[in-house]
Design a protein around this motif. Structure first.
Motif, PDB file in Angstrom:
ATOM      1  N   ASN A 168      -7.162  -2.650  -2.167  1.00 53.49           N
ATOM      2  CA  ASN A 168      -6.962  -3.344  -0.887  1.00 53.49           C
ATOM      3  C   ASN A 168      -8.172  -4.236  -0.653  1.00 53.49           C
ATOM      4  N   ARG A 206       2.510  -7.173   3.015  1.00 50.97           N
ATOM      5  CA  ARG A 206       1.243  -7.301   3.768  1.00 50.97           C
ATOM      6  C   ARG A 206       0.484  -8.576   3.425  1.00 50.97           C
ATOM      7  N   SER A 237      -5.978   4.427   0.048  1.00 47.29           N
ATOM      8  CA  SER A 237      -6.058   3.314   0.992  1.00 47.29           C
ATOM      9  C   SER A 237      -6.971   3.688   2.138  1.00 47.29           C
TER      10      SER A 237
END
Length: 1494
Positions: free
Chosen positions: A1194, A579, A1427
């Protein structure tokens, strides 16, 4: 297509780094606010910091952030600034700090306003520095900083201090910079200007030489700056390496030019200067434009500048130019060129004699002018006053390319703005979606400039206003679409198969591989257009998925938007997706196109229409959808295929992606804005200038409106005459009746109406009389006519005693014009809104009011309160999908109202039947509304008229009271009303009762007359349309619904006179504007009479997900906030009734004198302390837990385990004391922390009936507009303050609690923050460790602020609290156990109760197992990061906390005998006296019946 490199994220410095920094040490010595003994001012400190910290680090944002955060500007730089100490380092330091404040979005000019004396000198130094030679004292990088500072100044014209300085640079005298011939031409165009110009010259002659020189410098500043820029631009080579400083300087300069052109006050005279400098021609011919990478952003900015320089507006008057006027200007230019050619250039005869349409394209102009020599081109240009005349015998210094481009670009035909817009595809394609300059990633730091429009205070025209909003709305949606595509496609894991095709290794809920795609229809274009009217295609997919996902796909409705994607992966099967790396090259994405669903096809290939009938069951798993493609996009793609031989995009799609319906309305909103731009959008005259940000901001206030209303009926607004008198302080109240018994509401008030016209000078005495008159209110009490004998005939009354500011808001709302009400938390915004609606409804029964809110929840609150007032519910209607959530038995949606009308019709016809029977009339009068109408006319009216003729006083004889009852014809009908109907006391009273009875009957028939339409219209849809257009008087919807459905509403002929907007500061600018235009103008005028906006711009703005649009484009600014900034008058509500006075102090500093309502001091709930806690609010310092503070699994997904555990421990402690769990809410400032806290609650106490769950665990942003008694707040961050630095978020966070607020945070970080000082200075004045009173049960009788009689315990850290709560819980269980044992040994008479106890006991044992073995204060941080997508309930993200039995000594918590005895005392207190089983707060009650959740 290469994906751009991912921008780096700016990592905010940690507290420890801040403390270790050289800057911080200096701050502590010289300027930190918390240091008492500061060293004296030393200029060398500023020089050192600038050289060593700022320049040496190449203006690193981290260093500048530190400096700005330490209050360097406020407490050191500006405080000590004077001309004597001014130096380069000093100037640059101030500019860096101001720019940083703008980057952080915090107020920048406050410090300068407090000490404005030296600002003019400082500003002149900046101007001088900006023009300095680039290789001299100021480097290019430094000059870029100065350009940015100047840009901020030009964009802050609402600040008087700035405006007074900037005015000199942009007023008419700046035309000194024009070449003489051009100046002459411009003055000739507008004769009025010549008069001004001569005046300016005269004034200049009177000046002394030095001042004149200074003035000339300022006037020529922008012209000189442009020349300087052109020299920098020309120094950029075509292919050799170039320093990025040059590129950034050029970009920032063009940004400054765009901003000057996009504001009318700066554009008015500057546009001519810019045109005369031929800046655009120089730029388009420059090397920088042709450099692929470095020049990409520069070219985009240049296109924006070109757009604004040619904007369709008259610079001097500010009026928008129509299509015809633009064509005329274009023709004038060409014909003047033709005349010059005819007179002086024989070689251009052909050109001079051609018609305009033949020669105004770029090709033909190049054909005619290309062959001419440079000197001839120069002469042509000088004839048009574009260049100075060429001296005889000399050659031109300009190269031919420049001269040719100058003439061609000036005379070529332009596509009109509206045409460009109509040809633009509405769906984003891959080119825009991944272009960093247009749609930056989430890591936009605020440093660079972008090719984006900005929303500031003012706009050029309505077209400009709509266009900027259109572009920003489109790009913000594009950003969200990008996130969705990246998420779905990467989940599908496209890999290259062995044979070169695509194979999908994963699956996604929102995307499916396409089995077949065919374009099935391309319809012919409309006349005058070159794109097809519609393009339709069929997409086939295979739905081999779980049933609920299959249902979602099959449930796609008409107008839902999907995306067609082509991927050609190059990575072999099994490659891992990263990612962090660019997305496009990993998945091999090639094309993205949007489409709109028409419907799913059935077995025979027909579209299944949406409707009430059930859908057919289709066999198999293959489904085909018919979709509409964007005709503009299709035409562009096909043209490029045919002309350039590019591949046919529509043959390649292999993925279709859908989006969540809630987030997927962007296309409808964009179409609405585009339709608005294509129609003459008529805004009422009284609003036009205010919306664009010009003119007198108070011109739409009711006091300045020509149609102000003198007498208003305030209905039930006032509770008594005393209430009325206190509501108008400073006014004389004259009541028309003297008898106090008659001075009862409702009241009609006549106000003195001041007309602004025809004022003559009066002598002093006359003025006094005038003032006296202006302050006199004439109040007339009136009696509401009797509505009938039944109890339900009595009108519902308002019960709220409004304050005088609330009354002012209600009065303003009833008058025509623009009313803005600023409602701080808890000041009764909704009550004011509802009273305004009610008063308008009663004063102007023929008018219709539109209510618009941001959320469905606000609409629900409004409706619940409207129903409590005297408003007939048949006049209420609600549009949109939120009506299902309305927590009332009544359904106010379209079909709900239709059903109500039909049911009401039947009820009323039953009444008619009863009336007919009571009068003994034969026949079936109650068959339809029509027959009922005839019955009323011929039977009821005749009887009533006969009755009136009998009982009305006839001349001299006094009427007899008994006659009224004797002759009354409807006795039998009213037999079911409370008897006796007639009191027989006086003639007037009984006559009024008789008329009331008739009014009751008459109302039945008027309603039936209104309902007749529903007999004639047969379908539900027609009936609902009739209700919307004719019957409803109060129509409510959310702003999103208004934007989506504008087209349909206008088509229906929807009309309204007033708009009321709630939560106006939370609505996007464009979504606030669209509701003004949901109706067609009448005779070219808007019928809108009132616009009431209620909101609070000190709370959170609209949510914008992309930081770049939020910060750079200022897209989060609502229309409400902009009006406040422009200076539109507001009514500020100033008394809150929500929170304790002490809690209110944490945020009332943000508002103009916000006080408390009396009940906040008087009611027991506000004066009683919070049981078990020493303070009503406390800031609790939380240090690192196991060496970790905040973590960020994140991007922007922050968590802090220590704080999360501490918050939950306090929540459990409060519940164990007896606080109801639903009175406590847990808030946090980040999503990550929200998920973490939910996980911890699920593990610790979620399923435990003794404790339960809090009312809500959510973010501060989501909780805006809601409240609860006790709020536990986690601020999460330990490295940088983050977005809490936005004071608006702080205000929301501080104002949610009514009785108790407990904040968990890293105190050392937040107490230094300048913006938060007023709140944090109060918070830090109390101890920073949690003070609890474990032996004080809930509720307590202790008064707030009293010393407790029980022992206070101080909790030092989170492990100690967790351990304490665990011990307390265990003790509670054991005590309860003993208590039950005693009950079991009671005599046989109480056996039944004993049985019940047994079942409870077994439950308590199971609970004991449910509670974690210890307070688990050693959580492993293995997966503390849930997440963003995965909900906290999913097992994979649950925080794994080791369930280890830890002894108190291991955890470092106190296990002293005192603590244990305290707990036992407390549990004893909680258990209540033994042998009284029903006592409140006993565990028996808290535990509830077995298996039943609490």
């Amino acid at each position: 297509m290469t994906a751009p490199a991912q921008p780096k994220k700016i990592v905010a410095p940690t507290v420890s780094q801040i403390n270790a920094e050289f800057v911080t040490q200096l701050a502590c010595k010289y300027w930190a606010p918390h240091i008492k003994k500061k060293s004296p001012f030393d200029i060398k400190v500023i020089e050192d910091i600038y050289e060593k910290e700022i320049v040496k680090s190449r203006f690193a944002i981290r260093k500048i952030m530190l400096l700005e955060f330490s209050q360097y500007l406020e407490n050191y730089l500006w405080m000590n600034y004077s001309p004597e100490v001014s130096s380069k380092a000093y100037l640059m330091s101030i500019c860096c700090m101001v720019n940083e404040k703008f980057r952080e979005n915090v107020p920048a000019w406050e410090t300068f306003k407090k000490k404005p004396d030296h600002f003019p000198f400082f500003f002149k130094c900046i101007l001088k520095a900006a023009l300095a030679e680039t290789d001299g004292e100021f480097s290019l990088h430094e000059q870029t900083v100065l350009l940015l500072f100047l840009d901020h100044c030009f964009n802050s014209l609402e600040v008087d201090l700035i405006r007074s300085q900037v005015q000199q640079l942009i007023s008419l005298p700046m035309w000194m910079g024009l070449q003489p011939a051009r100046l002459e031409l411009e003055l000739k165009k507008t004769p009025k200007l010549r008069k001004f110009w001569n005046l300016i010259k005269k004034n200049d002659e009177k000046m002394d030489p030095e001042a004149r020189e200074q003035a000339y410098q300022e006037r020529r500043f922008l012209s000189q700056l442009i020349q300087k820029f052109i020299s920098v631009l020309k120094s950029v080579p075509l292919s050799e390496p170039v320093t990025m400083d040059k590129v950034h300087y050029c970009e920032r300069f063009i940004e400054l030019m765009i901003d000057l052109e996009a504001l009318l006050p700066t554009r008015r005279w500057f546009n001519t200067i810019l045109d005369d400098s031929h800046l655009l021609v120089h730029c388009y011919l420059s090397n920088l434009v042709h450099r692929e990478e470095d020049g990409h952003l520069f070219s985009q900015l240049l296109d924006m500048l070109k757009f604004y320089t040619g904007f369709e507006i008259n610079d001097q008057t500010g009026n928008a130019l129509t299509e015809n006027e633009m064509t005329t200007i274009h023709y004038d230019r060409i014909t003047s060129l033709q005349r010059a050619a005819f007179a002086h250039f024989p070689e251009l005869y052909d050109f001079a004699l051609s018609n305009v349409a033949e020669v105004d394209t770029r090709e033909s102009l190049v054909k005619f002018f290309g062959p001419l020599s440079s000197n001839t081109l120069h002469e042509v240009a000088s004839y048009l006053c574009l260049l100075p005349t060429l001296p005889k015998g000399e050659d031109t210094t300009f190269d031919k390319e420049f001269l040719l481009e100058l003439l061609v670009s000036r005379h070529e035909r332009r596509i009109s703005q509206i045409q460009q817009l109509n040809q633009m595809p509405l769906y984003p394609t891959e080119k825009i979606i991944w272009d960093e300059n247009i749609v930056p990633t989430e890591y936009y730091s605020g440093e660079g400039c972008l090719a984006l429009p900005k929303l500031n205070l003012q706009f050029l025209t309505l077209h400009d206003y709509l266009l900027r909003n259109f572009n920003l709305f489109r790009l913000e949606s594009t950003y969200e679409i990008r996130q969705d595509i990246e998420d779905s496609v990467s989940r599908m894991k496209p890999w290259q198969s062995e044979y070169g095709g695509v194979v999908f290794g994963g699956w996604a809920r929102m995307a499916q591989p396409i089995v077949a795609f065919t374009v099935v229809e391309v319809a012919k274009p409309n006349i005058g257009e070159n794109w097809p009217t519609r393009v339709r295609a069929d997409v086939t997919i295979n739905l081999n998925v779980r049933d609920h996902i299959k249902d979602e796909w099959e449930g796609l409705r008409k107008h839902d938007v999907c995306f067609l994607i082509t991927v050609r992966p190059t990575k072999p099967y099994g490659t891992k997706f990263d990612r962090r790396r660019p997305f496009i090259e990993q998945v091999g994405l090639v094309y993205v196109r949007g489409c709109e669903i028409q419907g799913m096809l059935d077995d025979k290939g027909r579209v299944i229409e949406d409707g009430p009938e059930p859908r057919p069951n289709l066999r198999g798993e293959s489904r085909t959808f018919r979709v509409f493609l964007d005709p503009n996009q299709y035409q562009q793609d096909m043209t490029s295929t045919i002309q350039n031989g590019a591949e046919d995009v529509y043959e390649t799609f292999n993925i279709i992606m859908r989006r969540k319906p809630k987030e997927n309305n962007f296309k409808a909103v964009l179409e609405t804005i585009r339709n608005l731009m294509n129609t003459d959008c008529v805004v009422p005259d009284w609003l036009h200038d205010i919306i664009l940000g010009y003119g007198d901001p108070s011109s739409a206030h009711y006091s300045k409106m020509p149609n102000q209303i003198a007498t208003l009926d305030f209905n039930d607004t006032f509770l008594s005459i005393e209430h009325l008198k206190t509501s108008f302080p400073g006014h004389n109240v004259k009541v028309t009746v003297d008898d106090p018994a008659l001075q009862i509401p409702p009241f009609r008030i006549t106000f003195p109406v001041r007309s602004g016209k025809g004022k003559k000078r009066k002598d002093a005495e006359g003025e006094d009389e005038d003032n006296e008159e202006a302050r006199t209110l004439i109040v007339e009490p009136h009696v509401i006519p009797n509505r009938g004998p039944y109890p339900y005939n009595q009108p519902k009354r308002n019960t709220i005693q409004f304050t005088h500011t609330q009354i002012e808001a209600i009065r303003a709302g009833m008058q025509p014009g623009l009313t803005m009400v600023v409602g701080p938390p808890g000041t009764g915004k909704t009550d004011v809104a509802v009273q305004i609606i009610s008063n308008i409804y009663h004063n102007f029964p023929e008018q219709r009011t539109l209510i618009v809110t941001h959320s469905n929840q606000a609409l629900n609150q409004l409706f619940e309160k409207i129903m409590a007032l005297d408003i007939d519910e048949r006049h209420l209607l609600r549009l949109g999908h939120g009506e299902e959530e309305l927590e009332t038995e009544k359904d106010f949606s379209r079909y709900g109202r239709v059903n109500y009308v039909l049911a009401r019709r039947i009820e009323l016809l039953e009444e008619v039947k009863r009336l007919q029977k009571s009068l003994g009339v034969p026949g079936d009068a109650s068959y339809t509304c029509e027959t009922a109408g005839y019955f009323f006319l011929y039977q009821v009216m005749s009887r009533w008229e006969e009755y009136i003729s009998k009982v009305k006083n006839k001349g001299s004889t006094l009427p007899d009271v008994t006659e009224i009852s004797t002759f009354f014809p409807f006795h039998e009908y009213f037999a079911n009303a409370p008897q006796p109907i007639f009191k027989g006391r006086s003639y007037e009273e009984d006559m009024e009762i008789a008329e009331g009875c008739f009014r009751h009957i008459k109302k039945i028939f008027t309603q039936l007359e209104e309902f007749r339409a529903s007999e004639l219209l047969r379908s539900g849809l027609d009936r609902s349309k009739y209700l919307l257009v004719k019957e409803a008087k109060i129509i409510a919807m959310t702003c999103t619904h208004a934007a989506l459905k504008r087209h349909d509403l206008v088509k229906l002929g929807f009309k309204y006179d007033n708009i009321l907007m709630e939560e106006a500061a939370q609505i996007l600018e464009i979504e606030t504007f669209i509701p003004l235009l949901l109706q067609n103008p009448q005779d070219g005028f808007s019928r809108l009479k009132r616009w009431i906006m209620i909101g609070d711009h000190h709370q959170l703005p609209p949510v914008i997900k992309n930081m770049a649009f939020q910060k750079y484009s200022n897209m989060e600014q609502s229309l409400f906030t902009r009006f406040v900034r422009v200076g539109v008058p507001t009514v500020d509500l100033d008394a809150q009734g929500r929170a304790r006075a002490s809690l209110c102090n944490l945020y009332n500093w943000r508002y103009k004198n916000l006080g408390n309502l009396p009940h906040v001091q008087l009611l027991p709930e506000f004066s009683t302390a919070n049981a078990g806690l020493l303070y009503d609010f406390q800031l609790i310092n939380v240090e690192d837990f196991q060496g970790v503070g905040e973590s960020e699994p994140n991007p922007y997904f922050y968590q802090n385990l220590g704080e999360a555990e501490y918050v939950v421990a306090l929540f459990m402690y409060m519940c164990l004391l007896g606080y109801p769990a639903d009175k406590i809410s847990i808030l946090t400032t980040y999503n990550g922390q929200k998920h973490l806290i939910r996980d911890i609650i699920n593990r610790r106490c979620g399923s435990n009936p003794l404790i339960g769950r809090p009312n809500k665990v959510t973010t501060v942003d989501r909780f805006q507009g809601q409240q609860n008694d006790y709020i536990l707040l986690s601020l999460v961050r330990t490295r940088a303050v983050g977005h809490l630095r936005d004071v608006r978020r702080l205000v929301v966070a501080m104002s949610r609690a009514r009785l108790g607020l407990y904040i968990f945070a890293r105190v050392s970080l937040f107490q230094n923050c300048f913006e938060l000082t007023p709140a944090f200075s109060q918070l830090t004045a109390r101890p920073l460790h949690l003070h609890i009173i474990p032996t004080e049960p809930f509720p307590t009788s202790r008064k707030n602020g009293e010393r407790p009689s029980h022992e206070v315990q101080i909790i030092k850290n989170m492990p100690q609290m967790a351990n304490f709560v665990y011990n307390m819980y265990m003790h509670l269980i054991q005590t309860t156990h003993h208590y039950h044992q005693t009950l079991l040994q009671l005599p046989p008479a109480m056996v039944e109760e004993g049985e019940e106890v047994q079942s409870q006991e077994t439950e308590l044992e199971t609970e004991e197992e449910a509670m974690p073995a210890q307070a688990d204060v050693t959580p492993g941080l293995t997966d503390a990061s849930s997440s963003q997508e995965t909900s906290a309930s999913q097992t994979e993200t649950t925080v794994t906390l080791h369930e280890t039995e830890a002894t108190p000594s291991e955890t470092g918590a106190s296990s002293s005998p005192e603590a244990v005895s305290a707990v036992s005392e407390m549990t004893a207190a909680m258990a209540g006296p033994v042998g009284v089983p029903g006592e409140s707060n006993t565990p028996q009650e808290a535990t509830s019946a077995p298996g039943e959740p609490k």
